[in-house]
Each structure stands twice: as structure tokens, then as C-alpha cells.
Design an enzyme around this catalytic site. Structure first.
Site, PDB file in Angstrom:
ATOM      1  N   ASN A   1      -5.660   0.709 -26.200  1.00 14.64           N
ATOM      2  CA  ASN A   1      -5.798  -0.746 -26.241  1.00 14.64           C
ATOM      3  C   ASN A   1      -5.877  -1.293 -24.820  1.00 14.64           C
ATOM      4  O   ASN A   1      -5.308  -0.714 -23.890  1.00 14.64           O
ATOM      5  CB  ASN A   1      -4.591  -1.366 -26.953  1.00 14.64           C
ATOM      6  CG  ASN A   1      -4.732  -2.869 -27.111  1.00 14.64           C
ATOM      7  OD1 ASN A   1      -5.815  -3.371 -27.413  1.00 14.64           O
ATOM      8  ND2 ASN A   1      -3.650  -3.606 -26.888  1.00 14.64           N
TER       9      ASN A   1
ATOM     10  N   HIS B   1      -4.944  -4.782 -22.715  1.00 14.19           N
ATOM     11  CA  HIS B   1      -4.135  -5.982 -22.894  1.00 14.19           C
ATOM     12  C   HIS B   1      -4.138  -6.788 -21.596  1.00 14.19           C
ATOM     13  O   HIS B   1      -3.919  -6.239 -20.514  1.00 14.19           O
ATOM     14  CB  HIS B   1      -2.703  -5.597 -23.269  1.00 14.19           C
ATOM     15  CG  HIS B   1      -1.844  -6.792 -23.542  1.00 14.19           C
ATOM     16  ND1 HIS B   1      -1.963  -7.526 -24.700  1.00 14.19           N
ATOM     17  CD2 HIS B   1      -0.901  -7.397 -22.790  1.00 14.19           C
ATOM     18  CE1 HIS B   1      -1.104  -8.539 -24.648  1.00 14.19           C
ATOM     19  NE2 HIS B   1      -0.448  -8.483 -23.500  1.00 14.19           N
TER      20      HIS B   1
ATOM     21  N   SER C   1      -3.699  -4.219 -18.436  1.00 12.09           N
ATOM     22  CA  SER C   1      -3.155  -2.877 -18.684  1.00 12.09           C
ATOM     23  C   SER C   1      -3.980  -2.197 -19.770  1.00 12.09           C
ATOM     24  O   SER C   1      -4.360  -2.834 -20.749  1.00 12.09           O
ATOM     25  CB  SER C   1      -1.709  -2.956 -19.201  1.00 12.09           C
ATOM     26  OG  SER C   1      -0.888  -3.704 -18.339  1.00 12.09           O
TER      27      SER C   1
ATOM     28  N   ASP D   1       1.928  -3.704 -28.270  1.00 12.75           N
ATOM     29  CA  ASP D   1       1.680  -3.723 -26.819  1.00 12.75           C
ATOM     30  C   ASP D   1       2.764  -2.954 -26.054  1.00 12.75           C
ATOM     31  O   ASP D   1       3.032  -3.244 -24.881  1.00 12.75           O
ATOM     32  CB  ASP D   1       1.583  -5.170 -26.294  1.00 12.75           C
ATOM     33  CG  ASP D   1       0.434  -5.934 -26.933  1.00 12.75           C
ATOM     34  OD1 ASP D   1      -0.597  -5.315 -27.235  1.00 12.75           O
ATOM     35  OD2 ASP D   1       0.571  -7.152 -27.141  1.00 12.75           O
TER      36      ASP D   1
HETATM   37  C1  GAR Z   1      -9.662  -9.416 -23.574  1.00 13.55           C
HETATM   38  O1  GAR Z   1      -9.107 -10.183 -22.547  1.00 13.55           O
HETATM   39  C2  GAR Z   1      -8.637  -8.400 -24.068  1.00 13.55           C
HETATM   40  O2  GAR Z   1      -7.844  -7.880 -23.053  1.00 13.55           O
HETATM   41  C3  GAR Z   1      -7.831  -9.267 -25.004  1.00 13.55           C
HETATM   42  O3  GAR Z   1      -8.767 -10.061 -25.671  1.00 13.55           O
HETATM   43  C4  GAR Z   1      -9.896 -10.272 -24.809  1.00 13.55           C
HETATM   44  C5  GAR Z   1     -11.133  -9.845 -25.568  1.00 13.55           C
HETATM   45  O4  GAR Z   1     -12.284 -10.165 -24.856  1.00 13.55           O
HETATM   46  N1  GAR Z   1      -7.063  -8.469 -25.901  1.00 13.55           N
HETATM   47  C6  GAR Z   1      -5.866  -8.832 -26.362  1.00 13.55           C
HETATM   48  O5  GAR Z   1      -5.334  -9.883 -26.080  1.00 13.55           O
HETATM   49  C7  GAR Z   1      -5.221  -7.822 -27.284  1.00 13.55           C
HETATM   50  N2  GAR Z   1      -3.847  -8.134 -27.475  1.00 13.55           N
HETATM   51  P1  GAR Z   1     -13.691  -9.510 -25.238  1.00 13.55           P
HETATM   52  O6  GAR Z   1     -13.858  -9.698 -26.756  1.00 13.55           O
HETATM   53  O7  GAR Z   1     -14.679 -10.327 -24.489  1.00 13.55           O
HETATM   54  O8  GAR Z   1     -13.669  -8.077 -24.845  1.00 13.55           O
END
Ligand code: GAR
Length: 214
Positions: free
Chosen positions: A108, A110, A137, A146
Site C-alpha cells: 500500500n 499512504h 510511505s 496502515d
Molecule cells: C494518494 O495520495 C494515495 O497515497 C492515497 O490516495 C491518493 C490516491 O491518488 N491513498 C490513501 O490515502 C490510502 N489510505 P491517485 O488515485 O491519484 O493515485
């Protein structure tokens, strides 16, 4: 010729991390076999289709409970027999059985310097706390949300003029560089999870993982 490591990417939305993974896969050691979304209208599905990658939707709203959804998702993933499952902006909690099924091969990304700020609204929380730095991370997924062992992190500075949106943008830039790198470590058999700890080249990684920033 060495075969590419087959991976499946799970998304829920825009899919900019997926795009970075697609772009790097063209000259890397992994191949995206399928992209699966829990939301039918996730823009990331269009990105995948544009590149001729198989897409699937497993819509969480069509299932009675999380167990049923997790099982449908697992069946969908396993059709593609991936070596690695990559959560890239996948915004559903996954149950213990699912996580155990993919133990050691579920990653994942995060948007925080874990263990700081698990969960949502990480950028605003970092600003509200008066932090001077923030970041991203990549970690193995375990049953704790997480909370799995961190593999790598990258940092950005929080400037006085930053707000949640500007910070998210800066962190995303780092995400797009970090995730393909970590996936390619896994694809090269360099990365493992053992006893709830991450190892790179058989070396235990420190609690915050590898710090890739200068
Ligand atoms: C990213 O910032 C990712 O790190 C976060 O969602 C966004 C997705 O962007 N993920 C989380 O918060 C998971 N807990 P994307 O769809 O443009 O890749």
C-alpha cells in the site's frame, strides 16, 4: 529472457499512482495484468484501458457485507494469478482473511510518514500539528490499518504557505517516484516480509523503512 513479475493494481479513484506504475512498467521488471476498481466510475480505469490493460469493477455497494466483497475481490484478483497486489489509492478497508491470503505480497502507499497519521486527511493533520515535514510511505499490508512494516519513505517540507491541497500535490510527486521503485524491488525478489518486518536484500529495514530523500 526473464519474465516480468505479474501484478494487479487496485484503485478507487483518479489513479495517478497507477499512471506512474504504467509509465515505469514500460522499462521495468513488472507487468500490470489487471486494474480492479471498487468504484465503476474511477478515472484510473480509463488510464488502464488507454494502455490496453484489462480492467474489472468489483463494486462494494453491490455486496451484503465486507466479507462478501472481500471474497469477490479476491476471486477477481486470483483469476490473474499475480505475484504482487498493489493498492494505489484503494479506499476500502480489507478484512483479515483477505490480508492473510496475500500476506507478504500486498503493498500500500499512504500519504504520511507512518506511523504518523494513519487513516484519512493526512495532509491537513500534518499542517494542524505544526509539522515541518510530511511525506509518503510504502508498506506491506497487515491486519492493522496502515500499520504494516514500512518499506520506504520520502519527505517534503511543509512551508508556511502550504494548505492541504498544495501539500497533497507535493506528496503525490514523491509518490509517483517511490511506488514504481518499490514495486520493482519486489519484482526483482529483493523485498520480503518476515515476522511482520520488511527486508530488502535479506537486511532488516529500520522502522521507517528506507529513506529515499537526500
Ligand atoms: C494518494 O495520495 C494515495 O497515497 C492515497 O490516495 C491518493 C490516491 O491518488 N491513498 C490513501 O490515502 C490510502 N489510505 P491517485 O488515485 O491519484 O493515485
Amino acid at each position: 529472457m526473464k519474465t516480468h513479475c505479474p501484478i494487479v493494481v487496485l484503485i478507487s479513484g483518479n489513479g495517478s499512482n497507477l499512471q506512474a506504475l504504467i509509465d515505469h512498467s514500460l522499462h521495468s521488471n513488472y507487468k500490470i495484468s489487471a486494474v480492479i476498481s471498487n468504484r465503476p466510475n474511477a478515472f484510473g480505469l480509463e488510464r488502464a484501458k488507454r494502455d490496453g490493460i484489462a480492467t474489472e469493477v468489483v463494486d462494494h455497494s453491490q455486496y451484503q457485507d465486507r466479507k462478501e466483497f472481500d471474497l469477490a475481490l479476491q476471486n477477481c484478483i486470483d483469476k490473474y494469478q499475480p505475484r504482487l497486489v498493489v493498492l494505489a489509492g484503494f479506499m476500502r478497508l480489507l478484512g483479515a482473511d483477505f490480508v492473510r491470503h496475500y500476506s507478504g505480497r500486498l503493498l500500500n502507499i499512504h500519504p504520511s510518514l507512518l506511523p504518523k497519521y494513519p487513516g484519512m486527511h493526512t495532509h491537513q493533520r500534518a499542517i494542524d500539528a505544526g509539522d515541518s515535514e510530511h511525506g509518503v510511505s510504502v508498506h506491506f499490508v497487515t491486519e492493522e490499518m496502515d500499520g504494516g512494516p514500512v518499506i520506504a519513505q520520502d519527505k517534503v517540507s511543509i512551508l508556511p504557505e502550504d494548505n492541504a491541497a498544495s501539500l497533497a500535490e507535493k506528496v503525490l510527486e514523491k509518490e509517483h517516484l517511490l511506488y514504481p521503485k518499490v514495486v520493482s524491488w519486489f519484482a526483482a525478489d529483493r523485498l520480503q516480509m518476515r515476522d511482520n518486518q520488511a527486508l530488502l536484500d535479506d537486511e532488516l529495514l529500520p522502522a521507517g523503512g528506507i529513506q529515499v530523500h537526500p
